[in-house]
Write a protein that holds these residues in place. Sequence first.
Motif, PDB file in Angstrom:
ATOM      1  N   GLU A  77       9.914 -46.234  50.615  1.00 39.99           N
ATOM      2  CA  GLU A  77       9.429 -45.133  51.565  1.00 39.99           C
ATOM      3  C   GLU A  77       7.870 -45.109  51.302  1.00 39.99           C
ATOM      4  O   GLU A  77       7.317 -44.720  50.408  1.00 39.99           O
ATOM      5  CB  GLU A  77      10.177 -43.977  50.929  1.00 39.99           C
ATOM      6  CG  GLU A  77       9.664 -42.516  51.902  1.00 39.99           C
ATOM      7  CD  GLU A  77      10.166 -41.421  51.322  1.00 39.99           C
ATOM      8  OE1 GLU A  77      11.409 -40.943  51.466  1.00 39.99           O
ATOM      9  OE2 GLU A  77       9.267 -40.841  50.848  1.00 39.99           O
ATOM     10  N   ASP A 111      17.110 -36.764  59.095  1.00 41.56           N
ATOM     11  CA  ASP A 111      17.576 -36.526  57.910  1.00 41.56           C
ATOM     12  C   ASP A 111      18.665 -37.196  57.325  1.00 41.56           C
ATOM     13  O   ASP A 111      19.760 -36.599  57.481  1.00 41.56           O
ATOM     14  CB  ASP A 111      17.797 -34.884  57.954  1.00 41.56           C
ATOM     15  CG  ASP A 111      18.172 -34.423  56.414  1.00 41.56           C
ATOM     16  OD1 ASP A 111      17.693 -35.000  55.749  1.00 41.56           O
ATOM     17  OD2 ASP A 111      18.525 -33.370  56.512  1.00 41.56           O
ATOM     18  N   SER A 112      18.544 -38.432  56.754  1.00 39.10           N
ATOM     19  CA  SER A 112      19.565 -39.111  56.087  1.00 39.10           C
ATOM     20  C   SER A 112      18.985 -40.180  55.442  1.00 39.10           C
ATOM     21  O   SER A 112      17.872 -40.666  55.532  1.00 39.10           O
ATOM     22  CB  SER A 112      20.803 -39.509  56.932  1.00 39.10           C
ATOM     23  OG  SER A 112      20.488 -40.671  57.791  1.00 39.10           O
ATOM     24  N   ASP A 113      19.785 -40.679  54.381  1.00 40.45           N
ATOM     25  CA  ASP A 113      19.006 -41.450  53.236  1.00 40.45           C
ATOM     26  C   ASP A 113      19.032 -43.048  53.683  1.00 40.45           C
ATOM     27  O   ASP A 113      20.005 -43.958  53.262  1.00 40.45           O
ATOM     28  CB  ASP A 113      19.730 -41.582  52.067  1.00 40.45           C
ATOM     29  CG  ASP A 113      19.617 -40.105  51.269  1.00 40.45           C
ATOM     30  OD1 ASP A 113      18.426 -39.749  51.428  1.00 40.45           O
ATOM     31  OD2 ASP A 113      20.840 -39.473  50.800  1.00 40.45           O
ATOM     32  N   ARG A 126      10.040 -38.980  57.227  1.00 35.28           N
ATOM     33  CA  ARG A 126       9.526 -40.147  56.290  1.00 35.28           C
ATOM     34  C   ARG A 126       9.718 -41.522  56.938  1.00 35.28           C
ATOM     35  O   ARG A 126      10.677 -41.677  57.751  1.00 35.28           O
ATOM     36  CB  ARG A 126      10.649 -39.926  55.030  1.00 35.28           C
ATOM     37  CG  ARG A 126      10.513 -38.818  54.316  1.00 35.28           C
ATOM     38  CD  ARG A 126       9.205 -38.058  53.809  1.00 35.28           C
ATOM     39  NE  ARG A 126       8.429 -38.775  53.109  1.00 35.28           N
ATOM     40  CZ  ARG A 126       6.996 -38.832  52.865  1.00 35.28           C
ATOM     41  NH1 ARG A 126       6.252 -37.973  53.714  1.00 35.28           N
ATOM     42  NH2 ARG A 126       6.322 -39.485  51.896  1.00 35.28           N
ATOM     43  N   ASN A 179      15.177 -34.685  54.627  1.00 29.91           N
ATOM     44  CA  ASN A 179      14.974 -35.699  53.751  1.00 29.91           C
ATOM     45  C   ASN A 179      14.429 -35.195  52.335  1.00 29.91           C
ATOM     46  O   ASN A 179      13.375 -35.862  52.072  1.00 29.91           O
ATOM     47  CB  ASN A 179      13.873 -36.727  54.488  1.00 29.91           C
ATOM     48  CG  ASN A 179      14.466 -37.549  55.752  1.00 29.91           C
ATOM     49  OD1 ASN A 179      15.672 -37.832  55.358  1.00 29.91           O
ATOM     50  ND2 ASN A 179      13.870 -37.794  56.561  1.00 29.91           N
ATOM     51  N   HIS A 180      15.034 -34.413  51.831  1.00 28.54           N
ATOM     52  CA  HIS A 180      14.824 -33.838  50.563  1.00 28.54           C
ATOM     53  C   HIS A 180      13.502 -33.384  50.239  1.00 28.54           C
ATOM     54  O   HIS A 180      12.481 -33.389  49.146  1.00 28.54           O
ATOM     55  CB  HIS A 180      14.920 -35.105  49.519  1.00 28.54           C
ATOM     56  CG  HIS A 180      16.106 -35.955  49.621  1.00 28.54           C
ATOM     57  ND1 HIS A 180      17.309 -35.346  49.084  1.00 28.54           N
ATOM     58  CD2 HIS A 180      16.232 -37.105  50.249  1.00 28.54           C
ATOM     59  CE1 HIS A 180      18.310 -36.214  49.406  1.00 28.54           C
ATOM     60  NE2 HIS A 180      17.684 -37.378  50.149  1.00 28.54           N
ATOM     61  N   ASN A 182      21.565 -42.442  61.644  1.00 29.90           N
ATOM     62  CA  ASN A 182      20.345 -41.787  61.750  1.00 29.90           C
ATOM     63  C   ASN A 182      19.795 -42.168  63.237  1.00 29.90           C
ATOM     64  O   ASN A 182      20.412 -42.966  64.105  1.00 29.90           O
ATOM     65  CB  ASN A 182      19.110 -42.285  60.711  1.00 29.90           C
ATOM     66  CG  ASN A 182      18.184 -41.392  60.506  1.00 29.90           C
ATOM     67  OD1 ASN A 182      17.360 -41.232  61.588  1.00 29.90           O
ATOM     68  ND2 ASN A 182      17.999 -40.837  59.330  1.00 29.90           N
ATOM     69  N   LEU A 233      18.568 -46.046  51.031  1.00 32.03           N
ATOM     70  CA  LEU A 233      19.637 -46.667  50.605  1.00 32.03           C
ATOM     71  C   LEU A 233      20.557 -47.564  51.319  1.00 32.03           C
ATOM     72  O   LEU A 233      21.013 -48.669  50.982  1.00 32.03           O
ATOM     73  CB  LEU A 233      20.661 -45.460  50.105  1.00 32.03           C
ATOM     74  CG  LEU A 233      19.777 -44.332  49.188  1.00 32.03           C
ATOM     75  CD1 LEU A 233      20.784 -43.648  48.804  1.00 32.03           C
ATOM     76  CD2 LEU A 233      18.904 -44.996  47.925  1.00 32.03           C
TER      77      LEU A 233
END
Length: 369
Positions: free
Chosen positions: A147, A125-127, A64, A33-34, A107, A130
């Motif tokens: 977030e 771990d993915s957006d 997150r 997650n960046h 996810n 968005l």
Amino acid sequence: MKKFPIAKSRRIRSTSFSKRVESHGVKAYTVYNHMLLPTFFTSLEEEYHHLKQHVQLWDVSVQREIEISGSDSSELVQLMTCRDLSNAKPGICYYAPLVDLYGGLINDPLIYKLETNKWRVCIADSDVLLFAKGIAESRSLNVKIFEAKIDILAVQGPKSLKLMKKVFGEKISDLKFFRFDFFEFNNIKYLISRSGYSKQGGYEIHIENLEAGLDLYDHFFKIGSEFNLKPGAPNLIERIEGGLLSYGNDMDIGDNPLECGFDKYVNLESNIVFLGKENLIRIKKEGIKKKLMGVKIEGKSISLTEGKLMLNSNNQELGELRSAAYSPKFNKIVGIAMVKKDFCKINEKFQIKLDNSIVSGEICNLPII
Ligand code: THG
């Protein structure tokens, strides 16, 4: 093998505990997650044994939390998942696959309902931010999506209850698996869930006051030595043996939840509305063509960093190895593989090419016991 350090930048976010983790001697990070996720402090194998006997404190802030509130928040959360959340209640953690229109996995978060119109989606771990915003915009839903500024500490291992009681008091003993409640330390309230990315039992402390979180972190180490508390991280060996799946490793958008063994979280009979429902109904009717299975492979070490590793039998590919690690328990490599349906049989044999030599392995169940 030569190792390369991660060059930090604003894109690769630190957590509020990164400085602490570094002063405790973190040896490697991954990005999730960046954001920085510690992978180990001593060695995977040493921490595997320690986690199964004692207690560890993990910085899992990378999990997150996407907060979704507003009068259409329940509709939006349900649109994203095939798990029926129509009767979801505050105080319970819901493991829920998120799927796209085609039934592809987006996810696999833990979802926390805080109140009638307030949810937190604690993501892998993915957006998801968005994805959620896209759906909300296209349907003109009345929601607020962001977030949350929450970092998470996990306390994991058989001695986690004893340690937690010392910090948060006797009341923590009442908290059952996959439940959450609020507990106090130093006059600060923390949302704590009895959950975590290991099979050894433990808790996750959701920290909103990041300054206070640092004091909490230090307090754990001040009083933790009697339980042999050590810094740690989600352990690759332990989580593979336990069958805890890792999004992006074991499965991704090219796989559907039925192929990942999430059948009990795919509620196609109820009248809920979610994206991909028609496709999942069709997929279930037709039957899946591949499935995640456990594997055991002869060998002492393995690296999954260079390309795909295929499982073969009689010059036929029968599956793809998605995660693997050497297990001291089995004195073999254990792994998670996406296996063609015809070969999803316990004890089914295969060959695999590791470091230019061909070794044998067999299919097994998850968790690997
Ligand atoms: N904790 C929290 N959020 C998370 C994770 C976590 N978000 C990202 C990632 N991990 C999501 N993946 C998982 C995978 C497995 C489990 C939790 C999150 C898990 N599974 C149990 C099991 O398989 O035994 C229980 C499943 C159930 O009973 O529903 O705990 O670790 N906050």
